[in-house]
Design a protein around this motif. Sequence first.
Motif, PDB file in Angstrom:
ATOM      1  N   ASN A 113       0.893  -1.171   0.000  1.00  0.00           N
ATOM      2  CA  ASN A 113       0.000   0.000   0.000  1.00  0.00           C
ATOM      3  C   ASN A 113       0.929   1.217   0.000  1.00  0.00           C
ATOM      4  O   ASN A 113       1.379   1.667   1.045  1.00  0.00           O
ATOM      5  N   HIS A 114       1.242   1.694  -1.206  1.00  0.00           N
ATOM      6  CA  HIS A 114       2.253   2.732  -1.369  1.00  0.00           C
ATOM      7  C   HIS A 114       3.583   2.209  -0.839  1.00  0.00           C
ATOM      8  O   HIS A 114       4.213   1.385  -1.474  1.00  0.00           O
ATOM      9  N   HIS A 115       4.014   2.688   0.343  1.00  0.00           N
ATOM     10  CA  HIS A 115       5.274   2.238   0.905  1.00  0.00           C
ATOM     11  C   HIS A 115       5.077   1.315   2.099  1.00  0.00           C
ATOM     12  O   HIS A 115       6.037   0.956   2.769  1.00  0.00           O
ATOM     13  N   THR A 116       3.867   0.918   2.380  1.00  0.00           N
ATOM     14  CA  THR A 116       3.589   0.017   3.510  1.00  0.00           C
ATOM     15  C   THR A 116       3.385  -1.392   2.968  1.00  0.00           C
ATOM     16  O   THR A 116       2.539  -1.607   2.088  1.00  0.00           O
ATOM     17  N   ALA A 117       4.169  -2.336   3.484  1.00  0.00           N
ATOM     18  CA  ALA A 117       4.100  -3.725   3.018  1.00  0.00           C
ATOM     19  C   ALA A 117       3.318  -4.567   4.019  1.00  0.00           C
ATOM     20  O   ALA A 117       3.429  -4.380   5.234  1.00  0.00           O
ATOM     21  N   GLY A 118       2.519  -5.480   3.470  1.00  0.00           N
ATOM     22  CA  GLY A 118       1.820  -6.429   4.342  1.00  0.00           C
ATOM     23  C   GLY A 118       2.748  -7.567   4.753  1.00  0.00           C
ATOM     24  O   GLY A 118       3.910  -7.631   4.357  1.00  0.00           O
ATOM     25  N   TYR A 119       2.215  -8.470   5.554  1.00  0.00           N
ATOM     26  CA  TYR A 119       3.015  -9.609   5.977  1.00  0.00           C
ATOM     27  C   TYR A 119       3.330 -10.486   4.767  1.00  0.00           C
ATOM     28  O   TYR A 119       2.475 -10.688   3.904  1.00  0.00           O
ATOM     29  N   PRO A 120       4.560 -10.984   4.667  1.00  0.00           N
ATOM     30  CA  PRO A 120       4.876 -11.869   3.534  1.00  0.00           C
ATOM     31  C   PRO A 120       3.998 -13.110   3.576  1.00  0.00           C
ATOM     32  O   PRO A 120       3.569 -13.571   4.643  1.00  0.00           O
ATOM     33  N   SER A 121       3.750 -13.658   2.397  1.00  0.00           N
ATOM     34  CA  SER A 121       3.005 -14.913   2.333  1.00  0.00           C
ATOM     35  C   SER A 121       3.871 -16.047   2.852  1.00  0.00           C
ATOM     36  O   SER A 121       5.039 -15.863   3.187  1.00  0.00           O
ATOM     37  N   GLU A 122       3.258 -17.221   2.926  1.00  0.00           N
ATOM     38  CA  GLU A 122       4.044 -18.393   3.278  1.00  0.00           C
ATOM     39  C   GLU A 122       5.106 -18.635   2.212  1.00  0.00           C
ATOM     40  O   GLU A 122       4.949 -18.227   1.067  1.00  0.00           O
ATOM     41  N   VAL A 123       6.190 -19.281   2.592  1.00  0.00           N
ATOM     42  CA  VAL A 123       7.285 -19.564   1.664  1.00  0.00           C
ATOM     43  C   VAL A 123       7.015 -20.900   0.996  1.00  0.00           C
ATOM     44  O   VAL A 123       6.727 -21.890   1.668  1.00  0.00           O
ATOM     45  N   LYS A 124       7.114 -20.917  -0.333  1.00  0.00           N
ATOM     46  CA  LYS A 124       6.867 -22.150  -1.075  1.00  0.00           C
ATOM     47  C   LYS A 124       7.975 -22.363  -2.103  1.00  0.00           C
ATOM     48  O   LYS A 124       8.601 -21.405  -2.580  1.00  0.00           O
ATOM     49  N   THR A 125       8.172 -23.645  -2.426  1.00  0.00           N
ATOM     50  CA  THR A 125       9.059 -24.010  -3.529  1.00  0.00           C
ATOM     51  C   THR A 125       8.216 -24.547  -4.656  1.00  0.00           C
ATOM     52  O   THR A 125       7.201 -25.218  -4.424  1.00  0.00           O
ATOM     53  N   PRO A 126       8.560 -24.292  -5.924  1.00  0.00           N
ATOM     54  CA  PRO A 126       7.721 -24.715  -7.048  1.00  0.00           C
ATOM     55  C   PRO A 126       7.742 -26.226  -7.229  1.00  0.00           C
ATOM     56  O   PRO A 126       8.684 -26.903  -6.813  1.00  0.00           O
ATOM     57  N   VAL A 127       6.641 -26.740  -7.820  1.00  0.00           N
ATOM     58  CA  VAL A 127       6.524 -28.160  -8.112  1.00  0.00           C
ATOM     59  C   VAL A 127       6.325 -28.326  -9.598  1.00  0.00           C
ATOM     60  O   VAL A 127       5.914 -27.401 -10.315  1.00  0.00           O
ATOM     61  N   ASP A 128       6.584 -29.522 -10.099  1.00  0.00           N
ATOM     62  CA  ASP A 128       6.364 -29.823 -11.510  1.00  0.00           C
ATOM     63  C   ASP A 128       4.900 -30.101 -11.755  1.00  0.00           C
ATOM     64  O   ASP A 128       4.288 -30.904 -11.031  1.00  0.00           O
ATOM     65  N   PRO A 129       4.268 -29.490 -12.764  1.00  0.00           N
ATOM     66  CA  PRO A 129       2.851 -29.772 -13.036  1.00  0.00           C
ATOM     67  C   PRO A 129       2.709 -31.102 -13.748  1.00  0.00           C
ATOM     68  O   PRO A 129       3.635 -31.593 -14.384  1.00  0.00           O
ATOM     69  N   PRO A 130       1.510 -31.753 -13.588  1.00  0.00           N
ATOM     70  CA  PRO A 130       1.251 -32.962 -14.394  1.00  0.00           C
ATOM     71  C   PRO A 130       1.313 -32.597 -15.871  1.00  0.00           C
ATOM     72  O   PRO A 130       0.957 -31.495 -16.296  1.00  0.00           O
ATOM     73  N   PHE A 131       1.745 -33.556 -16.682  1.00  0.00           N
ATOM     74  CA  PHE A 131       1.946 -33.260 -18.103  1.00  0.00           C
ATOM     75  C   PHE A 131       0.662 -32.822 -18.760  1.00  0.00           C
ATOM     76  O   PHE A 131       0.606 -31.863 -19.516  1.00  0.00           O
ATOM     77  N   SER A 132      -0.468 -33.524 -18.427  1.00  0.00           N
ATOM     78  CA  SER A 132      -1.736 -33.211 -19.100  1.00  0.00           C
ATOM     79  C   SER A 132      -2.337 -31.922 -18.597  1.00  0.00           C
ATOM     80  O   SER A 132      -3.164 -31.307 -19.256  1.00  0.00           O
ATOM     81  N   ALA A 133      -1.958 -31.499 -17.402  1.00  0.00           N
ATOM     82  CA  ALA A 133      -2.589 -30.326 -16.817  1.00  0.00           C
ATOM     83  C   ALA A 133      -1.807 -29.058 -17.044  1.00  0.00           C
ATOM     84  O   ALA A 133      -2.221 -27.982 -16.625  1.00  0.00           O
ATOM     85  N   TYR A 134      -0.647 -29.096 -17.711  1.00  0.00           N
ATOM     86  CA  TYR A 134       0.199 -27.917 -17.841  1.00  0.00           C
ATOM     87  C   TYR A 134      -0.483 -26.790 -18.593  1.00  0.00           C
ATOM     88  O   TYR A 134      -0.448 -25.642 -18.134  1.00  0.00           O
ATOM     89  N   PRO A 135      -1.176 -26.977 -19.712  1.00  0.00           N
ATOM     90  CA  PRO A 135      -1.858 -25.839 -20.368  1.00  0.00           C
ATOM     91  C   PRO A 135      -2.932 -25.237 -19.489  1.00  0.00           C
ATOM     92  O   PRO A 135      -3.127 -24.038 -19.470  1.00  0.00           O
ATOM     93  N   ALA A 136      -3.638 -26.117 -18.721  1.00  0.00           N
ATOM     94  CA  ALA A 136      -4.700 -25.577 -17.886  1.00  0.00           C
ATOM     95  C   ALA A 136      -4.137 -24.696 -16.786  1.00  0.00           C
ATOM     96  O   ALA A 136      -4.743 -23.699 -16.399  1.00  0.00           O
ATOM     97  N   VAL A 137      -2.964 -25.070 -16.296  1.00  0.00           N
ATOM     98  CA  VAL A 137      -2.348 -24.247 -15.255  1.00  0.00           C
ATOM     99  C   VAL A 137      -1.987 -22.877 -15.775  1.00  0.00           C
ATOM    100  O   VAL A 137      -2.198 -21.843 -15.132  1.00  0.00           O
ATOM    101  N   LEU A 138      -1.480 -22.827 -17.006  1.00  0.00           N
ATOM    102  CA  LEU A 138      -1.115 -21.540 -17.589  1.00  0.00           C
ATOM    103  C   LEU A 138      -2.345 -20.699 -17.852  1.00  0.00           C
ATOM    104  O   LEU A 138      -2.357 -19.484 -17.659  1.00  0.00           O
ATOM    105  N   GLY A 139      -3.462 -21.351 -18.257  1.00  0.00           N
ATOM    106  CA  GLY A 139      -4.677 -20.576 -18.528  1.00  0.00           C
ATOM    107  C   GLY A 139      -5.297 -20.037 -17.284  1.00  0.00           C
ATOM    108  O   GLY A 139      -5.908 -18.968 -17.286  1.00  0.00           O
TER     109      GLY A 139
END
Length: 772
Positions: free
Chosen positions: A689-715
């Motif tokens: 909010n301008h120069h005021t930051a909210g609490y950071p979200s939880e920390v996550k590491t990326p995962v590999d998407p299922p092969f068939s679901a990859y276009p749906a994830v992008l959409g």
Amino acid sequence: MVGERVQHRPFDLPLLLHLCLLHLGDSGQPHLTPQSPVEEAVSIQGVRGNSVELDCGSGPAPVVVLWSFTPLGSLVPRPVAVTDGTSSKVEAGASALGVVSLRNSSLVLGELQEGARGHFLCQALHVSGAQLHTTYSYLTLAVLVPVSKPQVQLSDPSPVEGASAVATCIVREGTEPVTFAWRHQTPRGPGETRLGITEPLLWLDPVDRTHLGWYVCSASNAVNRLSSDGVFLDVIYGPEKPVITVEPLGFTEEGFWASEKEEVTLSCMAESNPPSHYVWLRDDAQVHTGPTYVIASAGRTHTGLYTCLAHNTHLDTRTQTTVQLTIYYPPAGQPSCAVLPTLGAVTLLCAWPGGLPTAQLRWEGPQKTGPTAPSNVTWSHAAVGLPNGSVFTCTSQHPALALPTFCRVKIWEPPKSPICWTTATVGDQFIMLSCEWPGGEPPAVLRWLDRQQQPLGSASSSLAIHLLQAQGDLAGKEFTCQGSHPLRTPDPYCRLQLEAPHLAVAESRVSVLEGEEAWLECALQEGTPPAQLLWLGPQQQQVEPGTSGFVLHPAGAQLRLQIRDADPVHHRGTYQCVARNAVGNSSQSVLLEVLSEICLGFFWYPAPPNVTIRRLTYGRHRREVQLQWAIQGPGNLTSFLVQRRASGSGPGSGAWETAASDIDPESRGWRLGGLDPGVLYAFRILALNHHTAGYPSEVKTPVDPPFSAYPAVLGAAGTGMVVATVVSLLVFQYAARHPRTFPCEWESKEKDPAQESPDAPVNVTITVTATP
């Protein structure tokens, strides 16, 4: 029992006649004969407590029967009972005789009492024709008493052998004559023995050990026979001189022998009562208590004089026997071989001491046979021309062994060259120079030399250590460790140079939001080990393990400082990482900035809503990620900020870097590229909010998407947006809520707003669905 009838004079009959007239009533006046027959006296025996029946004589049934009793020593008869055939009466005082009843004309005495001893008279009135006549029956009753259970009393239950003792058989009651019999049972005997004594007293004078055992007395009379309980006579004697036996049995001129490692049992037996208390001594030192001493595995130390002491604690008497036990054994273990370096040669040592007799030792080399000697033998062999890996054998022979035993020495050169290192001791007051050249036979000889090649201390084998007083002028000085071995030419060496430590920090300036955690990292790059790493706080105080809010994470040459719940008042400032070794020290500074909410003019921008990562998946070839998020709670926002860092424990693993900023506030998805496929990243997102930051979200590491679901994830990344409600508060409201922090400091617009934290924490619930 009916005895002989005795004739007596007639008894006066007026009372009986009166009774008869009363019984006959008005039926007529019978004529009384002047003289009636008298029964003979009868003697009867009864047993106390049993029943006895007294017969009133034979003849026709009498009209009236009257029984009377005269106790022994009295002349006055006492009425007992009377009957007319239809009714009867028992005198109340007759209960002293027992339980009295009439059976026809007979008198029955049940539960016979001793008071029934005396004379009983039965007077019977008979009617014969027109005449009345009486008969008299005299009976003398003797009451027999059974003998009571005898009791045996001993004048001394535990007499000492040689003294006298009397056993008395006591019978409380019983009709005389009473006869006695004695029986004796020994503790280990085959059975009872009848002693042939018929008196109540059994004299044992003098007492000996054969009298020990149980004694039983029997008493009998005409009624019964009873035996007493057994009473134990404990004869005290001994101990006799002990007898020692050894198993397995082997005799020598001095005593007994046994083989090494055998189980040897020494048994001691000394006749005594009470049983002897046994104590075993070996060469006058107590080794055991009890009749049997077992040596589980005999060794040469068990050779010696063994004495068995027998002690009668009751008499406080002692006896003893001593025997010699010798353990035959070969020398312990195996022969030992060693080799020592000497000038131009190697000295071979072989030893196998001990044994009966001593072993005979002989050296044998690759080309010739060496000397022979008992117990130990030494052979000096020239090193010139000796091949690397030469083997020398020491053969040991002993009469107790079926086959000879061996030990071998292999002469070989240690591999590679000496290794040098340093260690600080006693609070860095000394520097220990260490040099090692492991391996080889004989071990290599090592020596420390200074820069002028002068020896420092004495030489040693395999490991050489030299202590130096720690001082500043040691920095840059060089030392040499020189090794020597009979098979190695020229002599190898290693060198080391003393240096002060050098440091490097991951970041010289670290900024975090208030309430978050900060990581300060430094690593030792070079310098003479060992070195000590420590952190100094803003007030130059050392951060100790366990200090509230601080956690130290040492990892090899690194030291990471974790600051939890960062507070601008207590934690902001310059921290120093200090490295020290015995040669010197160095330090590096890190500035920690703890950012709070920013005040712009007179308006305060409240904290924006919190953000939750809904989906984080890798793109093609793991070089990009697709990020989707959602906001939670009320609040105004002007943009989003995405941060990333490399996961792990390296120097840069704890530092967040901005991957994307100024993301449109209505966006709920973002694609990030430029990733290294070999690095595992962690991501978080913040709302601004301008120069005021909210609490950071939880920390996550990326995962590999299922092969068939990859276009749906992008959409789905472009369609999951949620618009937040903007709430503005006046600066005066902020002042009312935060009187301690108002007015707040102006912060530079160039600072990363993601490092700021809201004033009050907000609880965030994170729901993660990840596809492996």
